[in-house]
Design an enzyme around this catalytic site. Structure first.
Site, PDB file in Angstrom:
ATOM      1  CG  ASN A 166      -0.402   0.760   2.389  1.00 15.71           C
ATOM      2  OD1 ASN A 166      -0.455   1.995   2.437  1.00 15.71           O
ATOM      3  ND2 ASN A 166       0.182   0.033   3.329  1.00 15.71           N
ATOM      4  CG  ASN A 187       2.945   6.767  11.168  1.00 11.81           C
ATOM      5  OD1 ASN A 187       4.051   6.226  11.037  1.00 11.81           O
ATOM      6  ND2 ASN A 187       2.039   6.759  10.218  1.00 11.81           N
ATOM      7  CB  CYS A 215       4.156   6.985   7.296  1.00  9.70           C
ATOM      8  SG  CYS A 215       3.206   6.698   5.796  1.00  9.70           S
ATOM      9  CE  LYS A 253       2.674   1.097  12.902  1.00 14.17           C
ATOM     10  NZ  LYS A 253       1.341   1.072  12.330  1.00 14.17           N
ATOM     11  CG  ASN A 262       4.457   1.824   9.482  1.00 11.06           C
ATOM     12  OD1 ASN A 262       3.804   1.368   8.548  1.00 11.06           O
ATOM     13  ND2 ASN A 262       4.238   3.027   9.984  1.00 11.06           N
TER      14      ASN A 262
HETATM   15  C1  FMN Z   1      -3.805  -0.019   3.819  1.00  9.03           C
HETATM   16  C2  FMN Z   1      -2.877   0.253   4.967  1.00  9.03           C
HETATM   17  C3  FMN Z   1      -2.827   1.533   5.507  1.00  9.03           C
HETATM   18  C4  FMN Z   1      -1.975   1.806   6.580  1.00  9.03           C
HETATM   19  N1  FMN Z   1      -1.962   3.071   7.120  1.00  9.03           N
HETATM   20  C5  FMN Z   1      -1.205   3.317   8.220  1.00  9.03           C
HETATM   21  C6  FMN Z   1      -1.263   4.575   8.866  1.00  9.03           C
HETATM   22  O1  FMN Z   1      -2.020   5.482   8.495  1.00  9.03           O
HETATM   23  N2  FMN Z   1      -0.464   4.758   9.950  1.00  9.03           N
HETATM   24  C7  FMN Z   1       0.367   3.785  10.439  1.00  9.03           C
HETATM   25  O2  FMN Z   1       1.054   4.012  11.445  1.00  9.03           O
HETATM   26  N3  FMN Z   1       0.422   2.575   9.849  1.00  9.03           N
HETATM   27  C8  FMN Z   1      -0.344   2.315   8.765  1.00  9.03           C
HETATM   28  N4  FMN Z   1      -0.311   1.075   8.189  1.00  9.03           N
HETATM   29  C9  FMN Z   1       0.591   0.039   8.745  1.00  9.03           C
HETATM   30  C10 FMN Z   1      -0.161  -0.872   9.720  1.00  9.03           C
HETATM   31  O3  FMN Z   1      -0.668  -0.138  10.815  1.00  9.03           O
HETATM   32  C11 FMN Z   1       0.760  -1.998  10.251  1.00  9.03           C
HETATM   33  O4  FMN Z   1       1.849  -1.425  10.948  1.00  9.03           O
HETATM   34  C12 FMN Z   1       1.331  -2.873   9.139  1.00  9.03           C
HETATM   35  O5  FMN Z   1       0.393  -3.029   8.089  1.00  9.03           O
HETATM   36  C13 FMN Z   1       1.747  -4.249   9.645  1.00  9.03           C
HETATM   37  O6  FMN Z   1       0.649  -4.968  10.162  1.00  9.03           O
HETATM   38  P1  FMN Z   1      -0.226  -6.019   9.282  1.00  9.03           P
HETATM   39  O7  FMN Z   1       0.757  -6.897   8.557  1.00  9.03           O
HETATM   40  O8  FMN Z   1      -1.077  -6.745  10.259  1.00  9.03           O
HETATM   41  O9  FMN Z   1      -1.033  -5.210   8.318  1.00  9.03           O
HETATM   42  C14 FMN Z   1      -1.153   0.774   7.105  1.00  9.03           C
HETATM   43  C15 FMN Z   1      -1.209  -0.510   6.556  1.00  9.03           C
HETATM   44  C16 FMN Z   1      -2.069  -0.785   5.507  1.00  9.03           C
HETATM   45  C17 FMN Z   1      -2.106  -2.188   4.959  1.00  9.03           C
END
Ligand code: FMN
Length: 313
Positions: A70, A129, A132, A173, A200
């Site tokens: 993403n 955060n 990112c 984070k 992240n």
């Molecule tokens: C579509 C999407 C949007 C995300 N947006 C954010 C965000 O706005 N802020 C943030 O700290 N992490 C964001 N993340 C990261 C997730 O919070 C997480 O750290 C990361 O996806 C790993 O976890 P997972 O494998 O369970 O998705 C995003 C992840 C995805 C897939």
């Protein structure tokens, strides 16, 4: 009330260790019809910035083997609209609300955002955060401007500045796109962070071979889902050796077993991200699953499980 699953992170009192990861659960109202939101340990919002952001050009998501890429680019309504329009819903749910914030250009924006959230009692904690990968300044590494969380001094300075601005619980984070995540976690702890959240997304890329273009408009994007789980667990394990503050673990959690892996590696709580898009009930299934695991193994409290890995080295 103390139960087998309850625990604290800073001033946060969680009835269970299962949360949703920022950016994968919107502002919770989107999931109201799918799960009983009251059962969640805590809810972390999509990251909010000072000004509204439209995010990055499309396409900004694609599936990958065992995960997704993403590059949303922190699309959000901006802090003032968030406070006015989204906070009232959280008051209704009564689950601890963790607001994720980020700066767009100047790290001082973190302090300004924190001040705006300080007076709001519904906000239980603030997640910084600083990791990112999908905003402009974060890919300027080649020009020598890394993410805040790729630099331990920058992490320390940022967390210290926010610490001075709030008494609320601070969660920092962290990015996996570093050589030694444990030293960044230590910098956050030294500066007064109450907890660290990791990981992240990992930097990744997919290519449409017919058109020879990247599948994500921006090229490089953030990889999440089960593909990154072993990396995330390794990092939680490394950070657990180095810091005393609680770790919130995430990265590819899909079910009870994967959530337990994180807790046994050293996470006090876990966040579910990508799995919410596949099965919105993943979190509540995991809460029931952990409870069953504790009963089956005659463990009185989740706290006994944290970092209980039997490791020879
Ligand atoms: C579509 C999407 C949007 C995300 N947006 C954010 C965000 O706005 N802020 C943030 O700290 N992490 C964001 N993340 C990261 C997730 O919070 C997480 O750290 C990361 O996806 C790993 O976890 P997972 O494998 O369970 O998705 C995003 C992840 C995805 C897939």
């Amino acid at each position: 009330m103390q139960t087998k699953l309850s625990l604290n992170i800073g001033k946060l009192k969680l009835k269970n260790p299962v949360m949703v990861a920022s950016g994968t659960f919107g502002y919770a109202e989107e999931f109201e019809g799918f799960i009983d939101l009251k059962r969640l340990g805590a809810i972390v919002t999509k990251t909010i910035t000072l000004n509204p952001r439209v995010g990055n050009p499309m396409p900004r998501t694609c599936e990958t083997p065992a995960g997704m890429l993403n590059s949303i680019g922190l699309e959000n309504p901006g802090i003032d609209k968030f406070i006015k329009e989204k906070i009232p819903f959280f008051k209704k749910i009564g689950v601890p609300l963790i607001v994720s914030i980020a700066s767009e250009s100047d790290p001082e924006e973190f302090v300004e955002l924190t001040r705006k959230l300080n007076g709001i009692s519904a906000v239980a904690a603030i997640e910084l955060n600083i990791s990112c990968p999908n905003v402009k300044h974060s890919h300027d590494k080649l020009k020598g401007v890394p993410l805040i969380s790729q630099d331990k001094e920058a992490t320390f300075d940022l967390v210290r500045a926010v610490r001075k601005a709030t008494n609320k619980t601070i969660i920092t984070k962290l990015s996996p796109n570093v050589t030694d995540i444990a030293e960044i976690a230590k910098a956050a702890e030294d500066a007064g962070s109450d907890a660290v959240a990791l990981i992240n997304t990992l930097l990744g890329m997919s290519i449409d071979v017919d058109n020879r273009v990247p599948k994500i408009a921006r090229g490089v994007a953030g990889l999440s889902g089960p593909a990154i789980r072993p990396v995330a667990i390794r990092m939680v394990w490394e950070v657990y050796q180095k810091v005393k503050i609680p770790i919130i673990g995430m990265g590819g959690i899909m079910d009870t077993s994967s959530a337990l892996e994180f807790i046994i590696a050293g996470a006090t709580a876990v966040s579910v991200g990508t799995a919410n898009f596949i099965n919105p009930k993943t979190t509540t299934d995991i809460i029931s699953g952990i409870e069953k695991y504790l009963c089956k193994n005659k463990i009185n409290s989740i706290k006994e499980l944290i970092g209980s890995l039997k490791c020879q080295s």
